[in-house]
Design a protein around this motif. Structure first.
Motif, short mmCIF file in Angstrom:
data_model
loop_
_atom_site.label_atom_id
_atom_site.label_comp_id
_atom_site.label_asym_id
_atom_site.label_seq_id
_atom_site.Cartn_x
_atom_site.Cartn_y
_atom_site.Cartn_z
N GLU A 146 0.96 -1.30 -0.14
CA GLU A 146 -0.05 -0.16 -0.11
C GLU A 146 0.74 1.09 -0.02
O GLU A 146 0.59 2.07 -0.74
CB GLU A 146 -1.00 0.27 1.28
CG GLU A 146 -1.82 1.15 1.15
CD GLU A 146 -2.93 1.05 2.85
OE1 GLU A 146 -2.62 2.02 3.30
OE2 GLU A 146 -3.17 -0.07 2.96
N LEU A 147 1.98 1.23 0.73
CA LEU A 147 2.83 2.48 0.91
C LEU A 147 3.93 2.66 -0.10
O LEU A 147 4.03 3.75 -0.58
CB LEU A 147 3.61 2.11 2.23
CG LEU A 147 2.71 2.40 3.58
CD1 LEU A 147 3.37 2.43 4.71
CD2 LEU A 147 2.17 4.04 3.75
N THR A 148 4.25 1.63 -0.51
CA THR A 148 5.35 1.80 -1.78
C THR A 148 5.12 1.24 -3.06
O THR A 148 5.92 1.22 -3.93
CB THR A 148 6.69 0.95 -1.37
OG1 THR A 148 6.42 -0.63 -1.17
CG2 THR A 148 7.03 1.38 0.20
N GLY A 149 4.04 0.35 -3.09
CA GLY A 149 3.91 -0.40 -4.59
C GLY A 149 4.51 -1.62 -4.73
O GLY A 149 4.66 -2.61 -5.39
N LEU A 150 5.77 -1.94 -3.72
CA LEU A 150 6.67 -3.11 -3.64
C LEU A 150 5.65 -4.42 -3.51
O LEU A 150 4.82 -4.31 -2.40
CB LEU A 150 7.51 -2.94 -2.65
CG LEU A 150 8.59 -3.99 -2.52
CD1 LEU A 150 9.65 -4.07 -3.84
CD2 LEU A 150 9.54 -3.88 -1.38
N ARG A 151 5.84 -5.58 -4.24
CA ARG A 151 5.26 -6.73 -4.11
C ARG A 151 6.25 -7.72 -3.94
O ARG A 151 7.24 -7.82 -4.34
CB ARG A 151 4.45 -6.80 -5.27
CG ARG A 151 3.36 -5.98 -5.81
CD ARG A 151 2.74 -6.13 -6.82
NE ARG A 151 1.57 -5.21 -7.27
CZ ARG A 151 0.42 -5.22 -6.71
NH1 ARG A 151 -0.14 -6.08 -6.07
NH2 ARG A 151 -0.28 -4.20 -7.00
N PRO A 152 5.75 -8.71 -3.24
CA PRO A 152 6.71 -10.03 -3.21
C PRO A 152 6.94 -10.63 -4.61
O PRO A 152 6.18 -10.32 -5.49
CB PRO A 152 5.77 -11.09 -2.32
CG PRO A 152 4.79 -10.19 -1.60
CD PRO A 152 4.68 -9.09 -2.47
N ASP A 153 8.24 -11.39 -4.58
CA ASP A 153 8.51 -11.90 -5.82
C ASP A 153 7.42 -13.12 -6.33
O ASP A 153 6.30 -13.11 -5.71
CB ASP A 153 10.09 -12.43 -5.85
CG ASP A 153 10.06 -13.66 -4.90
OD1 ASP A 153 9.07 -14.31 -4.28
OD2 ASP A 153 11.29 -13.77 -4.50
N ALA A 154 7.79 -13.70 -7.60
CA ALA A 154 6.85 -14.71 -8.03
C ALA A 154 6.51 -15.86 -6.88
O ALA A 154 5.39 -16.45 -7.19
CB ALA A 154 7.58 -15.18 -9.15
N ARG A 155 7.49 -16.00 -5.88
CA ARG A 155 7.18 -17.00 -4.90
C ARG A 155 6.59 -16.51 -3.89
O ARG A 155 6.21 -17.34 -3.05
CB ARG A 155 8.55 -17.68 -4.59
CG ARG A 155 9.22 -18.61 -5.56
CD ARG A 155 10.60 -18.71 -5.05
NE ARG A 155 11.31 -17.54 -4.55
CZ ARG A 155 12.40 -17.39 -4.00
NH1 ARG A 155 13.13 -18.46 -3.84
NH2 ARG A 155 12.67 -16.28 -3.60
#
Length: 138
Positions: A115-124
């Motif tokens: 929500e804060l950064t747009g960073l998402r976990p990787d494909a796993r």
């Protein structure tokens, strides 16, 4: 998992069941830690199942490419673990120790980070969290 299970996993990925692959899978399955190539070689040697460093490295690269293991970068050497349930990793910035952390323990934090950064976990579905382990934070 026993040797028959490891054979099934390898065949399921279209890989040959070489002694090196079976030894490395057994080692990582039995280990409570993610291991570097050097640590894997040392433990295999202690168990009387020595493999050349290059063989262990190539085996881990093959198993990682097939999705059976995963590589965790950190300070020092890359460490490898068995791929299973999705999980995050904590990595000590000083000694490189890697620990697995179940995704459910961080689900709210991961949602907030997205929500804060747009960073998402990787494909796993994994995140790497860096800090200092108990031994190094003294």
């Amino acid at each position: 998992m026993n040797e028959a299970g490891h054979r099934g996993v390898l065949r399921g990925q279209g890989l040959r069941c070489t002694p090196a692959r079976l030894r490395v899978l057994a080692l990582l399955s039995a280990s409570a830690r993610h291991l570097s190539v050097g640590e894997a070689c040392s433990r295999l040697g202690q168990a009387g199942k020595s493999l050349h460093t290059t063989t262990v490295y190539r085996t881990l690269e093959t198993l990682t490419a097939a999705g059976l293991t995963h590589a965790v970068p950190g300070p020092g050497p890359i460490r490898y673990g068995i791929t299973g349930e999705p999980h995050h990793h904590t990595v000590c910035q000083r000694c490189g120790y890697v620990a697995a952390l179940a995704t459910e323990h961080l689900s709210e934090a991961v949602d907030r980070i997205q929500e804060l950064t747009g960073l998402r976990p990787d494909a796993r579905g994994a995140l790497l969290l860096y800090g200092r382990c108990t031994d190094c934070s003294v």
